[in-house]
Motif scaffolding. Structure first.
Motif, short mmCIF file in Angstrom:
data_model
loop_
_atom_site.label_atom_id
_atom_site.label_comp_id
_atom_site.label_asym_id
_atom_site.label_seq_id
_atom_site.Cartn_x
_atom_site.Cartn_y
_atom_site.Cartn_z
N ILE A 212 45.69 44.56 45.68
CA ILE A 212 44.78 44.38 44.56
C ILE A 212 45.34 43.26 43.70
CG2 ILE A 212 43.82 45.42 42.47
CD1 ILE A 212 43.75 48.07 43.99
N ASP A 213 44.55 42.23 43.48
CA ASP A 213 44.97 41.08 42.69
C ASP A 213 45.02 41.45 41.20
OD1 ASP A 213 45.22 37.93 42.83
OD2 ASP A 213 43.96 38.41 41.10
N HIS A 214 43.95 42.04 40.70
CA HIS A 214 43.91 42.42 39.29
C HIS A 214 42.81 43.45 39.05
CE1 HIS A 214 40.92 39.14 39.46
NE2 HIS A 214 40.32 39.78 38.47
N ILE A 215 42.90 44.15 37.93
CA ILE A 215 41.82 45.00 37.46
C ILE A 215 41.41 44.48 36.08
CG2 ILE A 215 42.57 47.03 38.76
CD1 ILE A 215 43.59 48.18 36.06
N VAL A 216 40.19 44.79 35.69
CA VAL A 216 39.66 44.35 34.41
C VAL A 216 39.16 45.58 33.65
CG1 VAL A 216 37.93 42.92 33.25
CG2 VAL A 216 38.99 42.12 35.37
N HIS B 141 53.15 42.74 41.00
CA HIS B 141 52.52 41.59 41.64
C HIS B 141 51.07 41.43 41.21
CE1 HIS B 141 55.92 40.83 44.21
NE2 HIS B 141 55.96 42.10 44.55
N SER B 142 50.58 42.31 40.37
CA SER B 142 49.18 42.32 39.96
C SER B 142 49.03 42.06 38.47
CB SER B 142 48.56 43.68 40.30
OG SER B 142 48.69 43.97 41.67
N LEU B 143 47.78 41.92 38.05
CA LEU B 143 47.46 41.74 36.63
C LEU B 143 46.52 42.83 36.16
CD1 LEU B 143 46.74 37.90 36.34
CD2 LEU B 143 48.76 39.12 35.55
N ILE B 144 46.64 43.17 34.89
CA ILE B 144 45.67 44.01 34.20
C ILE B 144 45.03 43.11 33.16
CG2 ILE B 144 45.31 46.00 32.73
CD1 ILE B 144 47.85 47.22 34.03
N ASP B 145 43.74 42.86 33.31
CA ASP B 145 42.98 42.05 32.36
C ASP B 145 42.30 42.99 31.39
OD1 ASP B 145 41.67 39.49 34.63
OD2 ASP B 145 43.71 40.01 34.07
N ASN C 79 35.59 53.19 33.17
CA ASN C 79 35.92 52.03 32.34
C ASN C 79 36.47 50.94 33.25
OD1 ASN C 79 36.54 50.25 30.31
ND2 ASN C 79 38.47 51.24 29.82
N LEU C 80 35.67 50.51 34.20
CA LEU C 80 36.12 49.49 35.15
C LEU C 80 35.04 48.44 35.30
CD1 LEU C 80 38.37 48.72 37.22
CD2 LEU C 80 37.03 49.96 38.91
N ASP C 81 35.37 47.18 34.98
CA ASP C 81 34.42 46.08 35.11
C ASP C 81 34.31 45.67 36.58
OD1 ASP C 81 32.94 43.79 33.50
OD2 ASP C 81 34.09 42.83 35.11
N HIS C 82 35.43 45.38 37.21
CA HIS C 82 35.49 45.06 38.63
C HIS C 82 36.93 45.16 39.09
CE1 HIS C 82 36.74 40.99 37.23
NE2 HIS C 82 37.29 40.87 38.42
N PHE C 83 37.12 45.15 40.39
CA PHE C 83 38.48 45.04 40.91
C PHE C 83 38.50 43.94 41.95
CE2 PHE C 83 36.51 48.32 43.48
CZ PHE C 83 36.90 48.02 44.77
N CYS C 84 39.68 43.38 42.15
CA CYS C 84 39.82 42.22 43.02
C CYS C 84 40.76 42.55 44.18
CB CYS C 84 40.36 41.03 42.22
SG CYS C 84 40.58 39.54 43.20
N GLY D 167 44.08 34.71 38.86
CA GLY D 167 44.46 36.08 39.18
C GLY D 167 45.97 36.16 39.34
N ALA D 168 46.45 37.25 39.89
CA ALA D 168 47.89 37.48 40.01
C ALA D 168 48.59 36.41 40.83
CB ALA D 168 48.15 38.87 40.62
N GLY D 169 47.90 35.82 41.80
CA GLY D 169 48.48 34.76 42.61
C GLY D 169 48.21 33.37 42.08
N GLY D 170 47.72 33.28 40.85
CA GLY D 170 47.38 31.98 40.25
C GLY D 170 45.91 31.67 40.44
N TYR D 171 45.58 30.40 40.31
CA TYR D 171 44.19 29.97 40.47
C TYR D 171 43.83 29.93 41.95
CZ TYR D 171 43.96 28.64 35.57
OH TYR D 171 43.95 28.67 34.20
N GLY D 172 42.60 30.31 42.27
CA GLY D 172 42.13 30.24 43.65
C GLY D 172 40.68 30.63 43.74
N PRO D 173 40.06 30.33 44.89
CA PRO D 173 38.64 30.63 45.07
C PRO D 173 38.41 32.13 45.27
CG PRO D 173 39.57 29.73 47.09
CD PRO D 173 40.65 29.67 46.05
N SER D 174 37.31 32.60 44.70
CA SER D 174 36.94 33.99 44.88
C SER D 174 35.43 34.14 44.75
CB SER D 174 37.64 34.90 43.86
OG SER D 174 37.10 34.72 42.57
N ILE D 175 34.92 35.27 45.22
CA ILE D 175 33.51 35.60 45.06
C ILE D 175 33.39 37.04 44.55
CG2 ILE D 175 32.62 34.06 46.85
CD1 ILE D 175 32.35 36.56 48.67
N TYR D 176 32.28 37.32 43.93
CA TYR D 176 31.94 38.68 43.54
C TYR D 176 30.85 39.19 44.46
CZ TYR D 176 34.27 37.92 39.00
OH TYR D 176 35.18 37.66 38.02
#
Length: 135
Positions: free
Chosen positions: A8-12, A50-54, A75-80, A110-119
């Motif tokens: 998991i890269d991050h949670i929001v 290794h992850s982020l909490i936004d 209380n979860l916007d999305h997870f990555c 995200g936790a690994g820095g900037y990079g491409p992603s989709i929702y």
């Protein structure tokens, strides 16, 4: 091709109590602030291994886009999810083979820095972000 999820890269988390939530995660759970919010976005990112909490303030730009205050029990916007051994094109093709039209990739932090992603959306309407580890 099967996707190889490596973490998991991050949670929001959305909140109307920004200082309380930041204090809990940083002071009690020892997650240091990695990126402080900008006023217009209303976002603070904390490092959790290794992850982020936004944490998003619902009165900020990002928070207003997501609607009202969080409500119980969710209380979860999305997870990555970080996807290993796949390019953005391969992820996009994989999503297409499963009858979903993927939105265009955007570069996000995200936790690994900037990079491409989709929702994308799961069957219950939860938002899942897929982030390529190799791009």
């Amino acid at each position: 091709m099967a996707l190889n999820i490596i973490g998991i890269d991050h949670i929001v988390l959305r909140t109307n109590n920004l200082s309380g939530l930041v204090s809990f995660y940083s002071d009690i759970l020892n997650c240091p602030i990695e990126r402080d919010r900008t006023e217009e976005l209303g976002l603070i990112q904390l490092r959790a291994g290794h992850s982020l909490i936004d944490i998003i303030d619902i009165s900020g730009e990002l928070g207003r886009e997501g609607g009202g205050a969080p409500c119980k029990p969710v209380n979860l916007d999305h997870f990555c999810l970080t996807v290993a051994d796949a390019t953005i094109e391969q992820i996009s093709q994989h999503i297409k083979t499963h009858s979903q039209s993927p939105p265009r990739f955007e570069v996000r932090y995200g936790a690994g820095g900037y990079g491409p992603s989709i929702y994308i959306q799961d069957p219950d309407g939860n938002t899942v972000e897929l982030k390529a580890a190799n791009d």
